[in-house]
Write a protein that holds these residues in place. Structure first.
Motif, mmCIF file in Angstrom:
data_model
loop_
_atom_site.group_PDB
_atom_site.id
_atom_site.type_symbol
_atom_site.label_atom_id
_atom_site.label_comp_id
_atom_site.label_asym_id
_atom_site.label_seq_id
_atom_site.Cartn_x
_atom_site.Cartn_y
_atom_site.Cartn_z
ATOM 1 N N UNK A 102 -10.359 -1.030 -13.043
ATOM 2 C CA UNK A 102 -9.336 -0.298 -13.513
ATOM 3 C C UNK A 102 -8.151 -0.076 -12.556
ATOM 4 N N UNK A 103 -8.631 -0.228 -11.167
ATOM 5 C CA UNK A 103 -7.350 0.193 -10.236
ATOM 6 C C UNK A 103 -6.676 -1.333 -9.643
ATOM 7 N N UNK A 104 -7.195 -2.296 -10.436
ATOM 8 C CA UNK A 104 -6.601 -3.689 -10.215
ATOM 9 C C UNK A 104 -7.439 -4.772 -9.413
ATOM 10 N N UNK A 105 -8.682 -4.073 -8.600
ATOM 11 C CA UNK A 105 -9.564 -4.974 -7.841
ATOM 12 C C UNK A 105 -10.569 -5.968 -8.889
ATOM 13 N N UNK A 106 -10.123 -7.055 -9.090
ATOM 14 C CA UNK A 106 -10.765 -7.964 -10.047
ATOM 15 C C UNK A 106 -10.944 -9.105 -9.350
ATOM 16 N N UNK A 133 -4.436 -6.366 2.800
ATOM 17 C CA UNK A 133 -4.741 -4.747 3.685
ATOM 18 C C UNK A 133 -3.344 -4.487 4.242
ATOM 19 N N UNK A 134 -2.833 -3.542 3.729
ATOM 20 C CA UNK A 134 -1.685 -3.017 4.397
ATOM 21 C C UNK A 134 -1.940 -2.062 5.441
ATOM 22 N N UNK A 135 -2.796 -1.089 5.599
ATOM 23 C CA UNK A 135 -3.209 -0.299 6.629
ATOM 24 C C UNK A 135 -4.742 -0.045 6.622
ATOM 25 N N UNK A 152 -4.397 -0.857 0.352
ATOM 26 C CA UNK A 152 -4.284 -2.446 0.120
ATOM 27 C C UNK A 152 -3.210 -2.724 -1.114
ATOM 28 N N UNK A 153 -2.662 -3.806 -0.733
ATOM 29 C CA UNK A 153 -1.700 -4.277 -1.983
ATOM 30 C C UNK A 153 -2.631 -5.321 -2.808
ATOM 31 N N UNK A 154 -2.611 -4.895 -4.242
ATOM 32 C CA UNK A 154 -3.146 -5.580 -5.062
ATOM 33 C C UNK A 154 -2.555 -5.602 -6.363
ATOM 34 N N UNK A 155 -2.031 -6.697 -7.027
ATOM 35 C CA UNK A 155 -1.378 -6.861 -8.122
ATOM 36 C C UNK A 155 0.155 -6.013 -8.045
ATOM 37 N N UNK A 156 0.818 -6.256 -7.081
ATOM 38 C CA UNK A 156 2.070 -5.630 -6.774
ATOM 39 C C UNK A 156 1.953 -4.193 -6.753
ATOM 40 N N UNK A 157 0.774 -3.525 -6.457
ATOM 41 C CA UNK A 157 0.545 -2.092 -6.309
ATOM 42 C C UNK A 157 -0.319 -1.777 -4.856
ATOM 43 N N UNK A 158 0.142 -0.685 -4.591
ATOM 44 C CA UNK A 158 -0.533 -0.173 -3.127
ATOM 45 C C UNK A 158 -1.472 0.786 -3.452
ATOM 46 N N UNK A 159 -2.831 0.567 -3.323
ATOM 47 C CA UNK A 159 -3.899 1.413 -3.648
ATOM 48 C C UNK A 159 -4.479 1.932 -2.579
#
Length: 70
Positions: A30-34, A41-43, A51-58
């Motif tokens: 649901x967060x985009x980790x598919x 990984x951003x930081x 992490x940046x996944x599907x144009x979002x930072x999670x």
């Protein structure tokens, strides 16, 4: 294949598999980790990862990052 926790900062990887219980997998998906999607990984600080996944930072905890296989 290795957990996301071991990915280098700035490196783009493909998610191969999501582990854990069915609830954990649903939450991460649901967060985009598919499986099959790209993740960068951003930081990484204190075991936690942004992490940046599907144009979002999670942000995910170390425990969750260990369940995301790249």
């Amino acid at each position: 294949m290795m957990p996301l926790i071991f990915a280098s900062v700035g490196e783009t990887n493909i998610i191969r598999k999501i582990g854990g219980s069915s609830e954990t997998r649903k939450h991460l998906e649901s967060l985009g980790f598919v499986a099959g999607s790209e993740v960068t990984v951003i930081t990484a600080a204190g075991g936690n990862i942004i992490a940046n996944v599907k144009e979002s930072r999670i942000a995910v905890s170390e425990e969750m990052a260990r369940k995301i296989m790249i």
